[in-house]
Motif scaffolding. Structure first.
Motif, mmCIF file in Angstrom:
data_model
loop_
_atom_site.group_PDB
_atom_site.id
_atom_site.type_symbol
_atom_site.label_atom_id
_atom_site.label_comp_id
_atom_site.label_asym_id
_atom_site.label_seq_id
_atom_site.Cartn_x
_atom_site.Cartn_y
_atom_site.Cartn_z
ATOM 1 N N SER A 1 10.542 -16.789 2.132
ATOM 2 C CA SER A 1 10.908 -16.666 -0.001
ATOM 3 C C SER A 1 10.068 -16.476 -0.650
ATOM 4 N N ASP A 2 10.738 -16.169 -1.894
ATOM 5 C CA ASP A 2 8.851 -15.791 -2.929
ATOM 6 C C ASP A 2 8.915 -17.146 -3.335
ATOM 7 N N GLU A 3 9.520 -18.638 -3.440
ATOM 8 C CA GLU A 3 9.160 -19.736 -3.772
ATOM 9 C C GLU A 3 8.189 -20.244 -2.723
ATOM 10 N N THR A 4 8.911 -19.694 -1.447
ATOM 11 C CA THR A 4 8.246 -20.193 -0.533
ATOM 12 C C THR A 4 6.848 -19.915 -0.465
ATOM 13 N N ALA A 5 6.415 -18.682 -0.377
ATOM 14 C CA ALA A 5 4.958 -18.350 -0.096
ATOM 15 C C ALA A 5 4.364 -18.493 -1.067
ATOM 16 N N LEU A 6 4.635 -18.746 -2.208
ATOM 17 C CA LEU A 6 3.792 -19.114 -3.148
ATOM 18 C C LEU A 6 3.419 -21.034 -2.886
ATOM 19 N N CYS A 7 3.908 -21.734 -2.992
ATOM 20 C CA CYS A 7 3.519 -22.748 -1.730
ATOM 21 C C CYS A 7 2.441 -22.788 -1.266
ATOM 22 N N LEU A 8 2.994 -22.277 -0.220
ATOM 23 C CA LEU A 8 2.320 -21.956 1.162
ATOM 24 C C LEU A 8 0.841 -21.490 0.408
ATOM 25 N N ALA B 1 -5.784 -24.548 -2.328
ATOM 26 C CA ALA B 1 -6.611 -25.899 -3.027
ATOM 27 C C ALA B 1 -7.195 -26.313 -1.737
ATOM 28 N N ALA B 2 -6.619 -26.154 -0.215
ATOM 29 C CA ALA B 2 -7.540 -26.801 0.906
ATOM 30 C C ALA B 2 -8.100 -25.788 1.473
ATOM 31 N N ALA B 3 -8.475 -25.090 0.531
ATOM 32 C CA ALA B 3 -9.259 -23.866 1.302
ATOM 33 C C ALA B 3 -10.697 -24.197 -0.110
ATOM 34 N N LYS C 1 6.471 -32.426 5.286
ATOM 35 C CA LYS C 1 8.139 -32.872 4.764
ATOM 36 C C LYS C 1 8.469 -31.345 4.222
ATOM 37 N N PHE C 2 7.817 -30.434 3.470
ATOM 38 C CA PHE C 2 7.948 -29.037 3.716
ATOM 39 C C PHE C 2 9.326 -27.762 4.429
ATOM 40 N N ILE C 3 9.858 -27.712 3.671
ATOM 41 C CA ILE C 3 11.289 -26.640 4.498
ATOM 42 C C ILE C 3 10.484 -25.062 4.372
ATOM 43 N N PRO C 4 9.752 -24.738 4.203
ATOM 44 C CA PRO C 4 9.547 -23.418 4.317
ATOM 45 C C PRO C 4 11.290 -22.374 3.950
ATOM 46 N N LYS C 5 11.749 -21.821 3.147
ATOM 47 C CA LYS C 5 12.605 -20.578 3.465
ATOM 48 C C LYS C 5 12.303 -19.464 3.467
ATOM 49 N N HIS C 6 13.478 -18.747 3.724
ATOM 50 C CA HIS C 6 13.390 -17.156 3.852
ATOM 51 C C HIS C 6 14.178 -16.654 2.737
ATOM 52 N N ALA C 7 13.552 -15.146 2.712
ATOM 53 C CA ALA C 7 14.682 -14.154 1.854
ATOM 54 C C ALA C 7 15.381 -13.719 3.000
ATOM 55 N N ARG C 8 15.956 -13.711 3.571
ATOM 56 C CA ARG C 8 16.686 -13.875 4.686
ATOM 57 C C ARG C 8 16.781 -14.575 5.021
ATOM 58 N N ASN C 9 18.112 -15.826 5.093
ATOM 59 C CA ASN C 9 18.638 -17.156 5.811
ATOM 60 C C ASN C 9 18.280 -16.887 7.482
ATOM 61 N N LEU C 10 17.268 -18.057 8.237
ATOM 62 C CA LEU C 10 17.398 -17.379 9.238
ATOM 63 C C LEU C 10 18.434 -18.767 9.902
ATOM 64 N N LYS D 1 -4.065 -34.632 4.891
ATOM 65 C CA LYS D 1 -2.617 -34.664 4.067
ATOM 66 C C LYS D 1 -3.217 -33.193 3.032
ATOM 67 N N CYS D 2 -1.524 -33.041 3.352
ATOM 68 C CA CYS D 2 -2.068 -31.346 2.537
ATOM 69 C C CYS D 2 -0.539 -32.382 1.390
ATOM 70 N N GLY D 3 -0.825 -31.092 -0.112
ATOM 71 C CA GLY D 3 0.408 -30.769 -0.986
ATOM 72 C C GLY D 3 1.058 -30.695 -1.551
ATOM 73 N N LEU D 4 1.671 -29.939 -0.218
ATOM 74 C CA LEU D 4 3.434 -29.645 0.466
ATOM 75 C C LEU D 4 3.757 -30.580 -0.372
ATOM 76 N N ASP D 5 3.983 -31.798 0.728
ATOM 77 C CA ASP D 5 5.297 -32.242 0.358
ATOM 78 C C ASP D 5 5.399 -32.984 -0.419
ATOM 79 N N THR D 6 4.331 -33.270 -1.725
ATOM 80 C CA THR D 6 4.517 -33.498 -2.827
ATOM 81 C C THR D 6 5.457 -32.482 -4.116
ATOM 82 N N GLU D 7 4.250 -31.433 -4.106
ATOM 83 C CA GLU D 7 4.127 -30.760 -5.013
ATOM 84 C C GLU D 7 5.590 -29.340 -4.986
ATOM 85 N N CYS D 8 5.740 -29.278 -3.511
ATOM 86 C CA CYS D 8 7.102 -28.221 -2.972
ATOM 87 C C CYS D 8 8.396 -28.859 -2.385
ATOM 88 N N SER D 9 8.065 -30.129 -2.314
ATOM 89 C CA SER D 9 9.933 -30.569 -1.271
ATOM 90 C C SER D 9 10.216 -30.430 -2.297
#
Length: 228
Positions: A69-76, A82-84, A200-209, A220-228
């Protein structure tokens, strides 16, 4: 007269020459129609160029392609940036929708590559690297070992073989941080091959799988706090 463009033009003889050749002139209406046609073609050409920038390639389910999904792709993508860090290098392995989002973020101070089996993505030029997980170390010399600050990968199949071979590529290229998205059922194998832990972050797809999808990291990444 009907032209190849599908318009009917009025032919007005301007003068006649002795050799029976005619100098012809289009009517005002025909000239306007022709001009409109050319303008439409220019618009279409511009749209093609824009479409070939980002997001224009449709999923090919036969290649096990399922876009985030657009939101998941943007979060990743934001997490990878940030990590790079400034001037960092990011490799997207079988994750073209994240690569596309990275390019949309206009991160000019980063080097981003897409490793992908689908040659449609060769439109991205030198940043495209043909990649077949069946030959995990068959990579160009430009991809030196341990040269990427962040590896973001999404193995195309939920199988131990696919994960194991993709892991070989990841371990060869990685300098440090890894973000991997795959099924929850692969958790033990992800830990076995790469030592990653589920976040904790759960990726979502444009079409549900139907398969439960999760994200695994080795830092220690920011996905759990910023995108959860």
């Amino acid at each position: 007269m009907v032209s190849d463009l599908g318009y009917e033009f009025d032919v007005i003889p301007e003068m006649e020459a002795n050799d029976d050749n005619e100098v012809i002139q289009l009517s005002t209406e025909a000239l306007a129609a022709l001009q409109e046609f050319y303008q439409e073609q220019q618009v279409k050409a511009s749209q093609v160029l824009n479409d070939h920038s980002f997001g224009s390639v449709e999923e090919d389910w036969q290649l096990s392609q399922f876009w985030y999904s657009d939101e998941t792709a943007l979060c990743l993508a934001k997490e990878a940036v940030a990590a790079a860090g400034k001037g960092g290098r990011i490799a997207c392995i079988s994750a073209p929708s994240v690569y596309q989002k990275l390019k949309e973020l206009n991160t000019k101070d980063l080097s981003v590559f897409i490793l992908e089996y689908d040659r449609r993505f060769s439109m991205y030029g030198d940043e495209f690297v043909f990649y077949d997980y069946n030959n995990p170390l068959k990579l160009p010399d430009t991809l030196e070992p341990h040269s990427f600050d962040v590896i973001l990968a999404d193995p195309p199949y939920l199988s131990e073989e696919c994960l194991r071979k993709t892991s070989e590529t990841i371990k060869y290229l990685k300098k440090g941080k890894i973000i991997l998205c795959t099924g929850a059922v692969m958790e033990d194998r992800v830990a076995k091959f790469l030592g990653l832990k589920m976040c904790k972050f759960i990726p979502k797809h444009a079409r549900n799988l139907s398969n439960e999808f999760r994200c695994y990291v080795n830092y220690k990444c920011g996905l759990d706090t910023e995108c959860s």
